[in-house]
Design a protein around this motif. Structure first.
Motif, short mmCIF file in Angstrom:
data_model
loop_
_atom_site.label_atom_id
_atom_site.label_comp_id
_atom_site.label_asym_id
_atom_site.label_seq_id
_atom_site.Cartn_x
_atom_site.Cartn_y
_atom_site.Cartn_z
N ARG A 1 -20.75 9.18 -24.77
CA ARG A 1 -20.20 7.91 -25.26
C ARG A 1 -21.25 6.80 -25.26
O ARG A 1 -20.94 5.65 -25.60
CB ARG A 1 -19.00 7.51 -24.41
CG ARG A 1 -17.82 8.47 -24.55
CD ARG A 1 -16.74 8.19 -23.53
NE ARG A 1 -15.59 9.06 -23.76
CZ ARG A 1 -14.48 8.67 -24.40
NH1 ARG A 1 -14.39 7.44 -24.88
NH2 ARG A 1 -13.49 9.52 -24.57
N GLN A 2 -22.47 7.14 -24.85
CA GLN A 2 -23.53 6.13 -24.80
C GLN A 2 -24.86 6.83 -24.97
O GLN A 2 -25.09 7.91 -24.41
CB GLN A 2 -23.46 5.40 -23.46
CG GLN A 2 -24.39 4.21 -23.32
CD GLN A 2 -24.18 3.50 -21.99
OE1 GLN A 2 -23.53 4.04 -21.08
NE2 GLN A 2 -24.72 2.31 -21.85
N VAL A 3 -25.78 6.22 -25.74
CA VAL A 3 -27.12 6.75 -25.96
C VAL A 3 -28.11 5.82 -25.28
O VAL A 3 -28.13 4.61 -25.54
CB VAL A 3 -27.45 6.85 -27.47
CG1 VAL A 3 -28.87 7.35 -27.68
CG2 VAL A 3 -26.45 7.78 -28.17
N ILE A 4 -28.93 6.38 -24.39
CA ILE A 4 -29.89 5.59 -23.63
C ILE A 4 -31.31 6.06 -23.95
O ILE A 4 -31.68 7.19 -23.61
CB ILE A 4 -29.63 5.71 -22.11
CG1 ILE A 4 -28.21 5.24 -21.78
CG2 ILE A 4 -30.67 4.93 -21.31
CD1 ILE A 4 -27.83 5.44 -20.33
N PRO A 5 -32.13 5.25 -24.63
CA PRO A 5 -33.52 5.66 -24.92
C PRO A 5 -34.41 5.49 -23.69
O PRO A 5 -34.28 4.51 -22.95
CB PRO A 5 -33.94 4.69 -26.03
CG PRO A 5 -33.11 3.47 -25.81
CD PRO A 5 -31.81 3.93 -25.23
N VAL A 6 -35.27 6.46 -23.44
CA VAL A 6 -36.21 6.41 -22.32
C VAL A 6 -37.58 6.85 -22.81
O VAL A 6 -37.69 7.67 -23.73
CB VAL A 6 -35.76 7.32 -21.15
CG1 VAL A 6 -34.47 6.81 -20.52
CG2 VAL A 6 -35.59 8.76 -21.60
N PRO A 7 -38.66 6.32 -22.22
CA PRO A 7 -40.01 6.76 -22.65
C PRO A 7 -40.31 8.20 -22.30
O PRO A 7 -41.05 8.89 -23.00
CB PRO A 7 -40.94 5.80 -21.92
CG PRO A 7 -40.15 5.27 -20.77
CD PRO A 7 -38.73 5.24 -21.22
N GLU A 8 -39.74 8.69 -21.20
CA GLU A 8 -39.91 10.08 -20.78
C GLU A 8 -38.65 10.55 -20.07
O GLU A 8 -38.03 9.79 -19.32
CB GLU A 8 -41.11 10.24 -19.82
CG GLU A 8 -42.46 10.20 -20.48
CD GLU A 8 -43.57 10.53 -19.48
OE1 GLU A 8 -44.53 11.21 -19.89
OE2 GLU A 8 -43.46 10.13 -18.31
N LEU A 9 -38.28 11.80 -20.31
CA LEU A 9 -37.16 12.37 -19.56
C LEU A 9 -37.63 12.67 -18.14
O LEU A 9 -38.73 13.19 -17.94
CB LEU A 9 -36.68 13.65 -20.23
CG LEU A 9 -36.07 13.49 -21.62
CD1 LEU A 9 -35.72 14.86 -22.20
CD2 LEU A 9 -34.83 12.60 -21.59
N PRO A 10 -36.83 12.35 -17.14
CA PRO A 10 -37.26 12.58 -15.76
C PRO A 10 -37.31 14.07 -15.42
O PRO A 10 -36.36 14.81 -15.67
CB PRO A 10 -36.19 11.86 -14.93
CG PRO A 10 -34.98 11.84 -15.82
CD PRO A 10 -35.49 11.73 -17.22
#
Length: 381
Positions: free
Chosen positions: A349-358
């Motif tokens: 239900r939400q899209v969160i952009p991140v520079p790298e996946l942990p």
């Protein structure tokens, strides 16, 4: 059956064709003129030096070795494990794969974790020739010929397949085991026609590496893990896998892995109990969502959840983007289309952009960090 040398003072280690003894390892640890130091003097990464440190620890007077858990679902832990049990674990793998003296063994994983240490221990007990390569995503680029045996994580296998030369070497490995993370459908298809045996492993630090294998290629390919002969498995009342392997783990181990059995005594993993998301009263496995979504999008992603006042937990998706920027309109449309194919209660239900996946130090998804990122992004504590 390969002869196993379990008398530590009499063990030798063959590294790149050169034989070293317990005395060489002790000299290196004491700062003396050891041949190990000479071999590793040009090692700028420090990886071979860490190998010398582990050998010094192995040949010291203590009965235990320090290892670290990966921390994929929480804080990494420090454990002390018995050397004799590590040798029993090595014996199980060596006998299952029928490794032979002087077979070459690729060491390309960090030595602070059990997977890297166990490659060395297998070489010590089975007289293998160790080929140390600084851990990286393309370890085969440094080799001229394929090793007989290699233990790699899925990322290393995937990246190697993308390079034609690396892929050819990968196909020539006679015994390839892959652990430290899930093998998705795309990677599984790439491996299916490999000419030699390729195995997915199941295990953890507490079991001193793997206690079961499943074949990934050829007519014997299967979704089910076969435990080693000396390992007994069962289900806990909560449906999680319980392992009884007294030779490698002194106590019965109740895992967090939800599992099921077939009538042949094999098992497969459905997901982790602590990766279950309860959203609106419906329990969903993080791994199942990811498995269904991966064939539908090329965007790197991870599924996690955040608290929700109405649903209890809300499913969200972390997307790796350049600099953690928002998705381009065409990317967002493609992702939305992919998500629409999931069952209703599985859809993020939400899209969160991140520079790298942990990721953890062993290359596994860092579920605890993913949840922390998602909560911070959503303003949750």
């Amino acid at each position: 059956m390969t002869k196993i040398q379990t008398d530590i003072p009499r063990q030798e280690i063959h590294i790149e064709g050169i034989t070293f003894t317990a005395a060489d390892a002790r000299l290196a640890s004491d700062g003396g003129p050891s041949r190990l130091q000479h071999l590793f003097s040009e090692d700028k990464s420090g990886f071979k030096s860490s190998l010398a440190d582990f050998l010094a620890e192995w040949f010291n007077e203590m009965d235990t070795v320090k290892v670290h858990t990966s921390g994929s679902t929480g804080t990494p832990k420090e454990l002390w494990v018995e050397k004799r049990r590590m040798m029993e674990s090595a014996r199980l793998t060596v006998n299952f794969l029928d490794l032979q003296p002087k077979d070459t063994a690729l060491l390309c994983m960090p030595l602070q974790y059990i997977a890297g240490k166990m490659v060395v221990v297998r070489s010590l007990v089975a007289d293998l020739n160790l080929l140390p390569v600084t851990p990286c995503s393309r370890p085969l680029q440094y080799l001229e010929t394929a090793p007989d045996f290699a233990a790699m994580v899925p990322l290393q296998v995937y990246t190697s397949i993308q390079n034609p030369r690396d892929k050819e070497l990968l196909r020539q490995i006679r015994h390839l085991i892959i652990g430290g993370g899930a093998i998705d459908r795309t990677l599984g298809e790439e491996l299916r026609d490999f000419p030699h045996a390729v195995w997915s492993t199941y295990g953890m630090t507490e079991t001193l590496s793997h206690i079961a294998l499943r074949r990934l290629n050829g007519p014997e390919a299967t979704d089910w893990y076969t435990p080693f002969n000396d390992v007994q498995i069962s289900l806990s009342p909560e449906g999680t896998l319980t392992i009884d392997a007294p030779q490698v783990c002194p106590l019965s181990l109740v895992t967090n892995d939800l599992a099921e059995f077939n009538d042949r005594g094999q098992f497969r993993i459905l997901g982790r109990r602590d990766n279950t998301i309860n959203t609106g009263g419906v329990k969903v496995q993080t791994e199942e969502i990811e498995a269904q979504l991966k064939p539908l999008t090329e965007l790197p992603f991870a599924i996690t959840s955040v608290p929700d006042p109405k649903l209890g937990e809300r499913i969200v998706i972390l997307i790796q983007t350049s600099g953690g920027q928002q998705l381009q309109p065409e990317e967002f449309a493609q992702l939305t289309e992919a998500i629409s194919h999931l069952p209703r209660y599985w859809q993020p239900r939400q899209v969160i952009p991140v520079p790298e996946l942990p990721l953890t130090g062993t290359g596994k998804p860092d579920r605890a960090e993913a949840k922390r990122i998602a909560r911070n992004w959503s303003g949750e504590k």
